[in-house]
Design a protein around this motif. Structure first.
Motif, mmCIF file in Angstrom:
data_model
loop_
_atom_site.group_PDB
_atom_site.id
_atom_site.type_symbol
_atom_site.label_atom_id
_atom_site.label_comp_id
_atom_site.label_asym_id
_atom_site.label_seq_id
_atom_site.Cartn_x
_atom_site.Cartn_y
_atom_site.Cartn_z
ATOM 1 N N ARG A 186 0.820 -1.216 0.000
ATOM 2 C CA ARG A 186 0.000 0.000 0.000
ATOM 3 C C ARG A 186 0.863 1.280 0.000
ATOM 4 O O ARG A 186 0.605 2.196 -0.788
ATOM 5 N N PRO A 187 1.926 1.346 0.842
ATOM 6 C CA PRO A 187 2.754 2.568 0.820
ATOM 7 C C PRO A 187 3.395 2.818 -0.551
ATOM 8 O O PRO A 187 3.560 3.961 -0.953
ATOM 9 N N LEU A 188 3.741 1.771 -1.259
ATOM 10 C CA LEU A 188 4.354 1.923 -2.578
ATOM 11 C C LEU A 188 3.320 2.323 -3.615
ATOM 12 O O LEU A 188 3.563 3.172 -4.477
ATOM 13 N N GLY A 202 -0.302 2.926 -3.170
ATOM 14 C CA GLY A 202 -1.487 3.735 -2.883
ATOM 15 C C GLY A 202 -2.741 3.080 -3.436
ATOM 16 O O GLY A 202 -2.972 1.872 -3.256
#
Lengths: 464, 464
Positions: free
Chosen positions: A19-21, A23
């Motif tokens: 998710r952080p990579l 979005g």
């Protein structure tokens, strides 16, 4: 954020890690998952747990490294047009949607090659090429991506002249399961430098890694072309004409076969008045005098084989009209039993064995209630029966499966293959042991060496 | 029976184990070993400890299983015509001479294919095919065996039209290091069924297993052919003509390039009066009207590029005379410095990069005293410099090695490959890391998976 319907236990951890990579470009939304779990296949849907929309090779690398650490299956997804379950996720996992990687990176007009990202479709590429006078010839029925076409070793109507993806991919960028990024092959027309890794990934159906870029051969548009449609008393006469035309080295761009039932279906569906008899669509290409010469030779060969009628296109419009009939074959077939989609067989045999193969399987079909019109790429020995069975009827479903299985047996007996161009996926797995014998174990060894954790499109082609 | 000169400690045990199977067909005789340790290569000889003359696939299987158990290197040997040290035995071991496996197993005239044992030479095959009107087009300079040609991914003058061994091998019988016998590919013209093992063994130079049988594509003899020789003011003009001819889709069967020095050497050696200027030999094939048309187009393209002179063959005899000049190129080159054999470079680059590649390397050559005439398969972007250096002169030897290494660097910078058709063997190993980058590690992984004991042609292509 965790969905109780996840099939694979590592899916939530992968979602959290990616998710952080990514979005919003990674999702566990049910509708997106459903869209990525069936494609054009006749097989029951098997949606993934997650869908990730990758944008760069570097991103693919980070996704694969993450999933490899977690042991989560990764299923590469292009246009979703594969038909043997290649994009299904029977074990869950992450569908890696590559359709956003759709940049044309380089067109080498002088060298007649190009480099594209894997999500470019063949139509898009040909639109971009139009101004150069060059084109890319492989034309499967679907609006497929070039990465997907390479992965399933796709071919089409012009393979008799230009070859399939096997012949036309010069090099690849590939991401391995552990995230390593490789380049295979290159831009030279030939090379004798080490193992042919390009061909290892072409046709591997995403089970060894992810193709993110392709360097492809291109060709100049032929100066002239001529279409004709020849009707024959039987398949053997049509096939004999194909063999003779290939021997003579005529400029065959396409030579497509249909059987009597298919022609009946086309005439009924399109209102055409072609003979209800086996037919060949032929397109000759080359310089104007070459095409004129080859047309004369072809007509003579067809007449010698007993052709019933020869319809020569007198204009580009007439040629297009004849080819539209060929392209309508699937819809014409389905109109024989409205509401049924059918499944398409895909064997390919040595051309000399085509008549025997077709005769034998049509005798099997005749014992059932299933209509099975035939079209084929006769110059390659590859043909498709559309088996129009009712999936709600257990007897018909069993018969359709039996026909498909029996056809593969016959093709293998005749020195052929279970799949000419659709690939194996889940649908043809059962035939791999018979087709490959001990070579299947070598495929397994290679799979285990390159993908030791088994994350790349698991349970496709074979089980490890 | 043990020879104190054995390089590998397991050689005596292998000889003892295989003698009951092979009798006189296995030998440790010094002259036979010497014959199997150098071939046509420019590298110092490295003879094997044993030579075994295999006669069947089953026998190859038993030899490999025995050597695998003992850890003895096995070096497949066909005609001994490879030039990069492919048949050398730097670690000793057993040279597996396959020249006796020379049966043509099947000719499929209708399907335009054949199956042969690996020891059949290309000339033998074409003699056998003559009555069928078919032929096999790959024509390396040497009287090579088809198994050897597949193993080094050989090509030749007609590759521009028909492709190299990469494109023309449909299937193989292969013996793996542990003695398992596999069939890869098949007789169908195309297949999407699983990993492409055929292409893994084609070009592997015997490092993964032994090819014992091959199924090959054949072609019909063209109806007409026309040869011409065009002279140009410079290489760039010749190359521009090649690019234009390829774009136009002319029926180019061969399009061969020579530079000014090569033409001077040919004129001096053969007494011909061709211009001392870069030249293209061209052979057009097809139907008579197609060839006539293509000849006109080609002449126009050459004139547009500034051709100095065009010599059109008016008869088959004249055509043969022109091609004899091309085939004499190596001998004509060697006559520039009698007594020296020279070494042949082999890079292949995108065709658009040919002029730059040639200009840059000839500038390097000009700084030395080494004559380096050039011939090339211009349609593929592949060319050879024969570096005529004196191996007894350390300065010249160093210069020759520097030219060879610099040429590879230039070719890689331009998107090309270190070897178009000669293969890697020992001679090009040093360049593999630069050429392949991380892909070389994947080659090593595959090697280790298939040949864990490392017996198959060890230390060729790369070190594990």
């Amino acid at each position: 954020m965790t969905d109780p319907a996840f099939k694979h236990p590592a899916a939530p951890a992968a979602l959290a890690a990616l998710r952080p990579l990514m979005g919003d470009r990674i999702s566990a939304g049910p509708s997106l998952r459903a869209l990525h779990g069936a494609g054009e296949s006749w097989l029951p849907a098997a949606p993934p747990d997650l869908v990730a929309m990758a944008e760069t090779t570097g991103e693919v690398s980070r996704i694969l490294a993450t999933c490899n650490d977690l042991g989560l299956p990764v299923i590469p997804f292009g246009a979703g047009s594969s038909i043997e379950g290649q994009i299904h996720a029977p074990l869950g996992g992450l569908s890696l949607d590559l359709s956003g990687m759709a940049r044309i990176l380089r067109i080498g007009a002088e060298d007649m090659d190009c480099t594209v990202q894997c999500g470019v479709t063949r139509q898009r590429l040909n639109e971009e090429l139009r101004a150069t006078g060059l084109f890319f010839p492989v034309d499967p029925g679907a609006e497929a991506t070039l990465g997907g076409m390479a992965s399933t070793r796709a071919s089409g109507t012009t393979t008799v002249r230009y070859g399939s993806m096997r012949e036309l991919v010069l090099g690849l960028t590939v991401v391995l399961p552990d995230g390593r990024i490789l380049r295979t092959g290159g831009r030279a027309r030939k090379s004798a430098a080490g193992y042919d890794l390009t061909h290892l990934f072409v046709g591997a159906e995403g089970t060894l890694g992810v193709i993110t870029e392709l360097t492809l051969r291109l060709f100049g548009q032929p100066e002239a072309r001529q279409t004709l449609l020849c009707s024959f008393p039987d398949i053997a006469a049509a096939t004999a004409t194909v063999v003779a035309a290939l021997h003579c080295g005529l400029g065959l761009n396409r030579i497509e076969l249909a059987d009597r039932l298919q022609m009946q279906a086309i005439n009924r569906h399109a209102g055409s008045d072609l003979p209800d008899a086996p037919a060949l669509w032929v397109e000759l290409v080359g310089s104007p005098p070459a095409v004129a010469h080859d047309l004369g030779v072809f007509q003579g060969l067809a007449a010698d084989a007993g052709a019933l009628r020869q319809d020569i296109a007198e204009s580009a419009d007439q040629a297009n009209a004849l080819w539209r009939l060929r392209h309508s074959a699937l819809y014409a077939s389905r109109a024989l039993r409205p509401g049924l989609k059918g499944i398409s067989t895909d064997v390919c045999v040595p051309i000399s064995a085509l008549p025997e193969c077709i005769d034998r399987i049509l005798a099997v079909v005749a014992e059932t209630a299933i209509p099975a019109p035939l079209v084929g790429h006769a110059g390659d020995g590859n043909f498709h029966l559309v088996l129009l069975f009712d999936p709600a009827d257990p007897k018909e479903t069993g018969d359709a499966r039996r026909i498909n299985a029996r056809l593969v047996e016959i093709a293998l007996e005749l020195g052929g293959t279970s799949t000419g161009e659709h690939g194996v996926g889940l649908g043809k797995k059962a035939y791999m042991a018979d087709e490959h014998g001990p070579a299947l174990d070598l495929m397994r060894q290679i799979k285990q060496a390159i993908d030791p954790r088994g994350i790349m499109n698991p349970s496709k082609i074979f089980d490890v």
